[in-house]
Design an enzyme around this catalytic site. Structure first.
Site, PDB file in Angstrom:
ATOM      1  N   ARG A  47       0.859  -1.298  -0.059  1.00 58.86           N
ATOM      2  CA  ARG A  47      -0.023  -0.006  -0.132  1.00 58.86           C
ATOM      3  C   ARG A  47       0.825   1.318  -0.053  1.00 58.86           C
ATOM      4  NH1 ARG A  47      -2.007   1.173   4.821  1.00 58.86           N
ATOM      5  NH2 ARG A  47      -2.756  -0.784   5.220  1.00 58.86           N
ATOM      6  N   TYR A 105     -17.447  19.967 -11.409  1.00 65.17           N
ATOM      7  CA  TYR A 105     -17.748  18.696 -11.778  1.00 65.17           C
ATOM      8  C   TYR A 105     -18.775  18.176 -10.795  1.00 65.17           C
ATOM      9  CZ  TYR A 105     -17.041  13.579 -12.593  1.00 65.17           C
ATOM     10  OH  TYR A 105     -17.068  12.123 -12.917  1.00 65.17           O
ATOM     11  N   ASP A 128      -8.783  21.554 -10.500  1.00 62.81           N
ATOM     12  CA  ASP A 128      -9.083  20.164 -11.327  1.00 62.81           C
ATOM     13  C   ASP A 128      -8.474  20.396 -12.718  1.00 62.81           C
ATOM     14  OD1 ASP A 128     -10.105  18.539 -13.021  1.00 62.81           O
ATOM     15  OD2 ASP A 128     -11.791  18.032 -11.673  1.00 62.81           O
ATOM     16  N   LYS A 153      -9.072   9.913 -17.989  1.00 64.21           N
ATOM     17  CA  LYS A 153      -9.536  10.679 -19.275  1.00 64.21           C
ATOM     18  C   LYS A 153      -8.492  10.602 -20.194  1.00 64.21           C
ATOM     19  CE  LYS A 153     -13.485  11.583 -17.285  1.00 64.21           C
ATOM     20  NZ  LYS A 153     -13.783  12.753 -16.330  1.00 64.21           N
TER      21      LYS A 153
HETATM   22  C1  LIG Z   1     -14.305  12.497 -14.958  1.00 63.71           C
HETATM   23  C2  LIG Z   1     -13.983  13.708 -14.170  1.00 63.71           C
HETATM   24  C3  LIG Z   1     -13.458  13.680 -12.972  1.00 63.71           C
HETATM   25  C4  LIG Z   1     -13.664  12.323 -11.897  1.00 63.71           C
HETATM   26  O1  LIG Z   1     -13.041  11.248 -12.728  1.00 63.71           O
HETATM   27  P1  LIG Z   1     -13.302   9.819 -12.386  1.00 63.71           P
HETATM   28  O2  LIG Z   1     -12.284   9.002 -12.830  1.00 63.71           O
HETATM   29  O3  LIG Z   1     -14.455   9.386 -13.432  1.00 63.71           O
HETATM   30  O4  LIG Z   1     -13.610   9.773 -10.979  1.00 63.71           O
HETATM   31  C5  LIG Z   1     -13.099  14.781 -12.079  1.00 63.71           C
HETATM   32  N1  LIG Z   1     -13.240  15.965 -12.779  1.00 63.71           N
HETATM   33  C6  LIG Z   1     -13.429  16.159 -13.867  1.00 63.71           C
HETATM   34  C7  LIG Z   1     -13.141  17.348 -14.629  1.00 63.71           C
HETATM   35  C8  LIG Z   1     -13.954  15.106 -14.621  1.00 63.71           C
HETATM   36  O5  LIG Z   1     -14.245  15.383 -15.724  1.00 63.71           O
END
Ligand SMILES: *Cc1c(COP(=O)(O)O)cnc(C)c1O
Length: 393
Positions: A60, A113, A185, A210
């Protein structure tokens, strides 16, 4: 923590993406690190174990696989360190927990988000943290919302679904003067297009699900922090027991290595498709800051060095039923959540329920498109064909 910087020689982003996290200590003679499946780490003696001798102590707490990706993300984000989380949302949660306690106030951008808003409402509020949302257009004026208890600002640009830019340096100047931390973010631009820490953020969050992964086959999140925020981030990550399986870490690392060729292609194709859509009579506006007449264009051009394949399209006077027929009529765009993979996607977006500080008053239905790595001319032909179907209804 860095082992792959070419000492003294400046390296540009594409070079760093290829080289970072590939120190001898992590990969040995190989190009890539081993995919280490590990819980137990063995020691030579009880003394060695009790005195924490050795670089690794427990699965971990890290392996060469996880360290390779952490090092790469930290270097790309210009951080003091980075942690890996099992999803982008868990990265946001970890970053928030690292800087908040009961009695604090958190300011969140209204275009955040959606699941982050849900976390704030359902988890942070019951823990005694006060939440206020702010208009993404606010810059230094955000100070009006500050109280003695404001500990952090959570920003994101462009905004989820509605793509508003934010003046991060102005927000950060206020926050730091008032003793608050700034979380940003950075999923849309990725470290290739934007450096949140260099623009005043203390913590930068990425949904690696993403573009870092880039192939719609992995869920992962990262948080990078500056010197101020790093000790608490590291401690919080440890205390929460977070861990990402080595196969997923490896997929993210593999995706990262080609980011500098994939991302500009997504952005170029998105620009072609967005420009074509903006000229169509059915379209009221395209929400994409790289477009010269986008309201966020000046901020985007000032702060960001790149873009990606994600934007919104507002169709003039369309109701949701018409937008559904349009999306259902597309052949090359998948219908589904997430984005950043090699494939194009279309979804119907509903920002209204996740707004409280500002109103979203569109001219019609909002469709979010992710432009993949297909030939943009084929995508345009597909969009044109579905528009023709809907127009003839
Ligand atoms: C998709 C997304 C997230 C969350 O990511 P996950 O891997 O789906 O939990 C956070 N911030 C933004 C801007 C996103 O598009």
């Amino acid at each position: 923590m860095s082992t792959s910087k070419d000492d003294g020689r400046p390296s540009r982003p594409a070079t760093r993406i290829v080289r970072s996290g590939r120190g001898q200590d992590l990969v040995g003679p190989f190009v890539n690190p081993p995919v280490v499946h590990a819980s137990t780490v063995l020691f030579d003696s009880v003394d060695d174990m009790e005195q924490h001798r050795g670089r690794y102590s427990y699965g971990r707490y890290g392996t060469p696989t996880s360290e390779a990706l952490e090092t790469a993300i930290s270097e790309l984000e210009d951080g003091a360190g980075a942690v890996l989380c099992p999803s982008g949302l868990s990265a946001a949660v970890t970053a928030l927990f690292s800087c908040l306690s009961a009695g604090d106030q958190l300011l969140i951008v209204d275009s955040v988000y959606g699941p982050v808003r849900r976390f704030a409402e359902t988890m942070l509020k019951p823990l005694g943290i006060d939440i206020a949302y702010y208009d993404p257009a606010l810059a230094a004026d955000v100070e009006r919302l500050f109280s003695e208890r404001t500990r952090a600002i959570y920003a994101e640009a462009p905004g989820s679904l509605t793509f508003e830019m934010q003046d991060l340096p102005a927000l950060a100047a206020v926050a730091h003067r008032r003793g608050a931390l700034v979380l940003f973010d950075n999923t849309w631009a990725t470290p290739l297009g934007f450096k949140p820490l260099a623009h005043g953020a203390d913590l930068s969050i990425i949904a690696g699900t993403k573009y870092i992964g880039g192939h719609a086959d992995v869920m992962i999140g990262t948080v990078a922090a500056n010197e101020t925020a790093w000790p608490r981030l590291k401690e919080t990550h440890r205390a929460m027991g977070l861990h990402v399986g080595p196969d997923d870490v490896y997929l993210a690392l593999r995706g990262l290595r080609t980011l500098a060729v994939r991302l500009p292609r997504h952005a170029q194709s998105a620009m072609v498709v967005a420009t074509w859509l903006a000229a169509r009579p059915e379209v009221a506006r395209v929400l994409y800051p790289p477009l010269p007449d986008d309201p966020g264009h000046l901020l985007w051009a000032r702060d960001m060095e790149g873009a990606c394949g994600l934007f919104g399209v507002v169709f003039a006077g369309w109701d949701d039923e018409r937008a559904k027929r349009f999306i259902d009529g597309l052949r090359l765009f998948g219908i589904g959540a997430s984005w950043g993979g090699f494939e194009s996607l279309a979804t119907l977006a509903h920002p209204e329920p996740s707004r409280s500080a500002t109103a979203w008053r569109p001219e019609g239905a909002l469709v979010r498109l992710h432009i993949g790595l297909e030939d943009p001319d084929d995508l345009i032909a597909d969009l044109a064909a579905s528009l023709a179907l809907v127009d003839s209804d």
